[in-house]
Design an enzyme around this catalytic site. Structure first.
Site, short mmCIF file in Angstrom:
data_model
loop_
_atom_site.label_atom_id
_atom_site.label_comp_id
_atom_site.label_asym_id
_atom_site.label_seq_id
_atom_site.Cartn_x
_atom_site.Cartn_y
_atom_site.Cartn_z
N GLU A 215 22.59 -22.71 3.90
CA GLU A 215 22.17 -22.43 2.52
C GLU A 215 23.28 -21.77 1.68
O GLU A 215 22.99 -21.15 0.65
CB GLU A 215 20.93 -21.57 2.51
CG GLU A 215 19.71 -22.25 3.11
CD GLU A 215 18.44 -21.51 2.77
OE1 GLU A 215 17.69 -22.00 1.92
OE2 GLU A 215 18.22 -20.44 3.36
N HIS B 206 20.33 -13.67 -0.83
CA HIS B 206 19.23 -14.60 -0.54
C HIS B 206 18.48 -14.05 0.66
O HIS B 206 19.09 -13.76 1.70
CB HIS B 206 19.73 -16.00 -0.22
CG HIS B 206 18.65 -16.86 0.40
ND1 HIS B 206 17.47 -17.12 -0.25
CD2 HIS B 206 18.55 -17.46 1.61
CE1 HIS B 206 16.69 -17.86 0.52
NE2 HIS B 206 17.32 -18.08 1.66
N HIS C 31 14.34 -13.70 2.82
CA HIS C 31 12.96 -14.13 3.03
C HIS C 31 12.08 -12.89 3.11
O HIS C 31 11.13 -12.85 3.89
CB HIS C 31 12.85 -14.95 4.32
CG HIS C 31 13.91 -16.00 4.46
ND1 HIS C 31 14.45 -16.37 5.66
CD2 HIS C 31 14.53 -16.78 3.52
CE1 HIS C 31 15.36 -17.33 5.48
NE2 HIS C 31 15.43 -17.58 4.18
N HIS D 167 9.33 -19.71 0.80
CA HIS D 167 10.65 -19.52 1.40
C HIS D 167 11.20 -18.09 1.18
O HIS D 167 11.38 -17.36 2.15
CB HIS D 167 11.59 -20.58 0.80
CG HIS D 167 12.98 -20.57 1.35
ND1 HIS D 167 13.85 -21.61 1.16
CD2 HIS D 167 13.68 -19.64 2.05
CE1 HIS D 167 15.01 -21.33 1.73
NE2 HIS D 167 14.92 -20.13 2.28
ZN LIG Z 1 16.53 -19.19 3.17
#
Ligand SMILES: [Zn+2]
Length: 230
Positions: free
Chosen positions: A75, A94, A96, A164
């Site tokens: 990612e 980023h 979760h 996500h």
């Molecule tokens: Zn991710």
């Protein structure tokens, strides 16, 4: 100069784990201080294990000459696309982080419940990979998905990702880390408050005044979070 930023990025990785934003997954990057068309990100390791030797330099297409056979984050295109579309952004997280997930799969909008997350006033969008690519594994594994996510983020500080996680940006890597921590805290507090009754969020005027007051070096909390790592 770049050595200092690399050290800061290593601390950012460890702090995000210590503060419960990332686990084995999730990542944080910093725009290069030497070349604004590049960014720094580790290879695909758990953030808590990061050292300076794990930090690689990427271009804004998500390519690196430094991999030496090491696996890259699939990612990494999140970071590449955000730095490409937002010249003001110097750090990207980023994650979760769990408390925000309900806000990615329901109609409930994430809004600033306290002054520590006044930056959420700038409309938090929910990016859905279905809209761009139909059924996928939900990972942002291509430049096209990265660009679509960056477009959903727009000029905001946070974009949620359906089923996500989220992407959080800052004027420094420190500020991105701080905002990621307080986005998670806001989600938890908002869910608790809404169970108790009607919630009064920050007004746009209050949020603006708090945002004007906040500084990208986030010195006080950063110094504490670093000390707690020891
Ligand atoms: Zn991710």
């Amino acid at each position: 100069m770049e050595d200092q930023l690399i050290e800061e990025l290593v601390l950012a990785n460890r702090i995000l784990f210590a503060q419960g934003v990332v686990d084995a997954f999730g990542h944080v990057s910093a725009r290069s201080s030497a070349d604004p068309s590049r960014f720094l990100l580790t290879w695909a390791i758990a953030p808590a294990l990061a050292t300076a030797a794990d930090v690689l330099s990427f271009d804004l297409d998500g390519n690196t000459p430094d991999a030496a056979g090491r696996e890259l984050y699939s990612e990494r295109f999140i970071h590449a696309a955000v730095y490409r579309s937002r010249p003001d952004v110097m750090g990207v997280v980023h994650s979760h982080s769990p408390s925000i997930i309900p806000f990615t799969v329901t109609e409930a909008a994430l809004r600033p419940i306290w002054h520590m997350s006044a930056f959420l006033e700038s409309s938090v969008s929910v990016f859905d990979t279905q809209d761009t690519a139909g059924d996928t594994d939900l990972l942002i594994k291509t430049p096209a998905l990265g660009a679509a996510l960056a477009s959903s983020l727009g000029e905001s500080t946070v974009a949620l990702m359906r089923g996500h996680g989220s992407v959080v940006v800052g004027r420094s890597v420190r500020e991105a880390v701080s905002r990621a921590i307080y986005t998670e805290a806001n989600a938890k507090l908002q869910a608790e408050s809404e169970r108790m009754g009607k919630v009064k969020f920050l007004t746009p005027g209050e949020a603006k005044l708090m945002n004007d007051y906040s500084r990208p070096d986030v010195r006080r909390q950063w110094d504490l979070w670093v000390r707690e790592l020891a």
